[in-house]
Design a protein around this motif. Structure first.
Motif, short mmCIF file in Angstrom:
data_model
loop_
_atom_site.label_atom_id
_atom_site.label_comp_id
_atom_site.label_asym_id
_atom_site.label_seq_id
_atom_site.Cartn_x
_atom_site.Cartn_y
_atom_site.Cartn_z
N ARG A 87 0.92 -1.37 0.16
CA ARG A 87 0.15 -0.26 -0.36
C ARG A 87 0.65 1.37 -0.12
O ARG A 87 1.01 1.89 -0.74
N LYS A 90 2.43 1.99 -3.25
CA LYS A 90 1.26 2.77 -4.69
C LYS A 90 1.53 3.86 -4.14
O LYS A 90 0.83 4.34 -5.07
N LEU A 91 1.74 4.91 -2.96
CA LEU A 91 1.90 5.74 -2.46
C LEU A 91 2.74 6.27 -3.01
O LEU A 91 3.08 7.95 -3.03
N TRP A 268 -1.04 9.91 6.35
CA TRP A 268 -0.96 10.14 4.80
C TRP A 268 -0.84 11.44 4.85
O TRP A 268 0.82 12.10 4.43
N LYS A 272 3.01 13.98 4.86
CA LYS A 272 3.69 15.06 4.03
C LYS A 272 3.60 16.06 4.22
O LYS A 272 4.57 16.97 4.19
#
Length: 276
Positions: A87, A90-91, A268, A272
């Motif tokens: 996962r 994929k990011l 997430w 960031k």
């Protein structure tokens, strides 16, 4: 002779395939992330006394990627932890989960958590932190990882380690600890717990906890919050009022989809906001 045997064991150890025996049967909610567009699979991490297995997933492109250390539950680096690595890949991350119990035993083959706990209790924190240092080093030198962009996340047993590694390695950009134990009696092998390092923590860590977690009392969560107020890390703790322990574990009955999805979004954003 003991050291040779130990080296040989580490050198020949392999990752689990599928889910750990102790977590059967697997829920129909279990998420399965494919490897399309990824480089994913088992690798070996050089450590001072040999090699340890790990699962690595990253985009199949030529650029370099932020590194995310994914720290296992008590069940080891089984299919759920491997899927989480995919996962992340994929990011756009290089995600890697080293098998941190390998010297003590293969927990994936044990049929109950009562058999697993004695093995995990023998895992020294110092060994774990050293193995994670070696994993970061491998990711930078051998897998296109960015040395200046390292994050960490962990679940249950790995949630506790997330707090400790963030204190151990101040170069980590950010961490997210999912329902990791915060307070416990010190032992020779586990001399400190997250509450003991909270006041000097400089790495921002987001803690995600369940209000109905019977294994992590809410008063210990509040104790950790109070300790965090005295440092400069700007760490935070979120409590999901109705969530039990392991609410992110989509392959188990404890899974709570709404809270798990919210926690993943918060992770997430947290990464960031802190340069990952």
């Amino acid at each position: 002779m003991k050291e040779i045997t130990r080296r040989n064991f580490i050198a020949t150890a392999t990752l689990a395939t599928g889910f750990a025996l102790a977590v059967q049967p697997i829920s129909a909610n279990a998420i399965a992330t494919d490897t399309k567009g990824l480089i994913a699979g088992a690798v070996k991490i050089p450590v001072p006394d040999g090699q340890i297995p790990a699962y690595r997933a990253q985009p199949a492109t030529s650029e370099k990627f932020p590194i995310v250390l994914v720290i296992q539950e008590i069940f080891g680096v089984h299919e759920h932890i491997q899927d989480i690595c995919r996962r992340f890949a994929k990011l756009g991350y290089l995600a890697i989960a080293p098998e941190l119990f390998v010297r003590q035993g293969d927990v994936s083959k044990l049929s109950s958590i009562d058999e697993i706990r004695p093995i995990v209790a023998k895992v020294p924190d110092a060994q774990v932190l050293s193995d994670l240092d070696a994993t970061v080093d491998w990711a930078v030198k051998s897998a296109k990882g960015k040395a200046d962009q390292v994050g960490i996340t962990g679940f249950c047993w790995g949630g506790r380690i997330t707090w400790l590694y963030a204190a151990h390695n101040p170069k980590v950009k950010a961490g997210v600890a999912w329902y990791g134990r915060l307070v416990a009696n010190a032992t020779k092998l586990q001399p400190q717990n997250p509450v003991d390092i909270a006041s000097k923590l400089s790495v921002p860590v987001l803690g995600l906890y369940g209000g109905k977690d019977t294994s992590i009392p809410l008063d210990t969560v509040e104790q950790m919050r109070d300790r965090l107020k005295s440092n400069s890390s700007k760490s935070e703790i979120i409590v999901y009022p109705d969530a039990p322990h392991a609410f992110f574990a989509d392959y188990r009955p404890s899974y709570r989809q709404k809270d798990a999805r919210d926690g993943w979004k918060r992770l997430w954003v947290w990464f960031k906001e802190h340069g990952l």
